[in-house]
Design a protein around this motif. Sequence first.
Motif, short mmCIF file in Angstrom:
data_model
loop_
_atom_site.label_atom_id
_atom_site.label_comp_id
_atom_site.label_asym_id
_atom_site.label_seq_id
_atom_site.Cartn_x
_atom_site.Cartn_y
_atom_site.Cartn_z
N LYS A 22 0.74 -1.21 0.18
CA LYS A 22 0.47 0.35 0.11
C LYS A 22 0.98 1.45 -0.06
O LYS A 22 0.58 2.61 -0.67
N PHE A 23 1.83 1.64 0.60
CA PHE A 23 3.30 2.59 1.08
C PHE A 23 4.09 2.27 0.30
O PHE A 23 5.69 1.38 0.54
N ASP A 24 4.41 3.01 -0.86
CA ASP A 24 6.09 2.73 -1.78
C ASP A 24 6.90 3.03 -0.87
O ASP A 24 8.04 2.41 -0.90
N ASP A 25 6.81 3.87 0.29
CA ASP A 25 8.69 4.10 1.07
C ASP A 25 8.36 3.48 2.06
O ASP A 25 9.38 4.04 2.90
N LEU A 26 7.51 2.75 2.41
CA LEU A 26 8.04 1.59 3.64
C LEU A 26 8.79 0.22 2.40
O LEU A 26 8.66 0.06 1.74
N HIS A 27 9.62 0.17 3.86
CA HIS A 27 10.38 -1.28 3.19
C HIS A 27 10.52 -2.34 4.89
O HIS A 27 10.43 -1.70 5.76
N LEU A 28 10.81 -3.10 4.76
CA LEU A 28 10.93 -4.21 6.06
C LEU A 28 12.06 -4.27 6.68
O LEU A 28 13.24 -4.60 5.51
N LEU A 29 12.31 -3.70 7.28
CA LEU A 29 13.44 -4.10 8.08
C LEU A 29 13.98 -5.16 8.63
O LEU A 29 14.78 -5.26 8.89
N ASP A 30 13.06 -5.81 9.68
CA ASP A 30 13.09 -7.08 10.12
C ASP A 30 11.85 -7.48 10.59
O ASP A 30 10.50 -7.20 10.24
N TYR A 31 11.56 -9.32 10.69
CA TYR A 31 11.14 -9.81 11.16
C TYR A 31 11.16 -11.42 11.77
O TYR A 31 12.56 -11.27 12.12
N GLY A 32 9.84 -11.76 12.80
CA GLY A 32 10.91 -12.70 13.44
C GLY A 32 9.45 -13.75 14.13
O GLY A 32 7.71 -12.97 13.52
N PHE A 33 9.56 -14.61 14.41
CA PHE A 33 8.68 -15.74 15.23
C PHE A 33 8.95 -15.86 16.04
O PHE A 33 10.04 -16.47 16.95
N VAL A 34 7.29 -15.79 16.60
CA VAL A 34 7.88 -16.23 19.11
C VAL A 34 6.79 -17.96 18.58
O VAL A 34 5.64 -17.34 18.80
N TYR A 35 7.61 -18.49 19.11
CA TYR A 35 6.39 -20.09 19.41
C TYR A 35 5.93 -20.03 20.59
O TYR A 35 6.36 -19.22 21.79
N HIS A 36 5.29 -20.71 20.95
CA HIS A 36 4.25 -21.02 22.09
C HIS A 36 4.83 -21.93 23.58
O HIS A 36 4.38 -21.37 24.43
N ARG A 37 5.59 -22.43 22.32
CA ARG A 37 6.41 -23.78 23.40
C ARG A 37 7.74 -23.33 23.22
O ARG A 37 8.86 -24.16 24.35
N ASP A 38 8.17 -21.92 23.64
CA ASP A 38 9.70 -21.52 23.20
C ASP A 38 10.54 -21.39 24.88
O ASP A 38 9.15 -21.81 26.04
N ASN A 39 11.25 -21.40 25.21
CA ASN A 39 11.57 -22.35 26.39
C ASN A 39 11.47 -21.25 27.48
O ASN A 39 11.18 -21.38 29.09
N LEU A 40 11.80 -20.57 27.53
CA LEU A 40 11.84 -19.21 27.79
C LEU A 40 10.75 -18.08 28.26
O LEU A 40 9.82 -18.03 29.27
N PHE A 41 10.64 -18.24 26.49
CA PHE A 41 9.99 -16.01 26.25
C PHE A 41 9.03 -16.54 25.55
O PHE A 41 8.73 -16.00 24.57
N PRO A 42 7.74 -17.31 25.86
CA PRO A 42 6.82 -17.84 24.65
C PRO A 42 5.71 -16.48 23.96
O PRO A 42 5.09 -15.56 24.92
N GLN A 43 5.36 -16.30 23.40
CA GLN A 43 4.53 -15.55 23.12
C GLN A 43 3.32 -16.61 22.20
O GLN A 43 3.54 -17.88 21.78
N ASP A 44 2.33 -15.70 22.24
CA ASP A 44 1.02 -17.33 21.42
C ASP A 44 1.32 -16.82 20.01
O ASP A 44 0.77 -16.58 19.19
N ASP A 45 1.84 -18.22 19.54
CA ASP A 45 3.03 -18.09 18.05
C ASP A 45 2.59 -16.98 17.03
O ASP A 45 1.88 -16.49 16.55
N LEU A 46 3.27 -15.59 17.47
CA LEU A 46 3.83 -14.47 17.28
C LEU A 46 4.39 -14.26 16.16
O LEU A 46 5.78 -14.53 16.40
N THR A 47 4.01 -13.14 14.63
CA THR A 47 4.88 -12.83 14.42
C THR A 47 4.90 -11.85 13.97
O THR A 47 3.60 -10.87 14.18
#
Length: 212
Positions: free
Chosen positions: A177-202
């Motif tokens: 939608k916006f031509d002047d936006l670019h992707l700087l970084d991304y990641g995923f956090v699994y709900h079974r992460d051993n220490l710091f889980p999130q709810d399968d969040l991207t």
Amino acid sequence: MVSNSEFRTEQEYFWAGKFGDEYITRNQGNIFIANNISLFAKILSRTHSIHSLIEFGANIGINLQAIRQLLPQAEISAVEINQKAVEKLQSHHDYHVYHQSVFDFVPERQYELALIKGVLIHISSDMLAKVYELLYQVSNRYICIAEYYNPTPVEITYRGHQGKLFKRDFAGEMLDKFDDLHLLDYGFVYHRDNLFPQDDLTWFLLEKTDYQ
């Protein structure tokens, strides 16, 4: 102060009312803050000079409490529709709290970071463009989107309710939608992460290429 008579979507009624109150009870405590400190440490490590930020759909401020630990000097603002959540937010006297629907929020300024986490998934497709525009306009550099990802739009039954949870490529739609936006970084956090889980969040960190 937000009034139910002003709501335009069933999702607004849903989160402003009893279900939104129950959500607060399920989602509070130090473990949530610790998990979010881990998450936002990764995200914020990819940014520079964040002195101001705003979160849309902040609920009671679990994300913001984590961010405050990482950015103790930052100016923090929050937009929240639920009255009980707003009362919790207002107990943090250094937050600027707007008690209203995201659809009604009119920004008076820009912030270095605009954050939305676990909120776009609860917005119907016909209202997403308005929220995308708001995120873009309110940010003068970074936009962070942390949601459930799916390459194509799909609806999921949410705690027995229909029409309340949707997965799609929110960040990709903003990049298109916006031509002047670019992707700087991304990641995923699994709900079974051993220490710091999130709810399968991207999460996705977007940046304006022509920021001032």
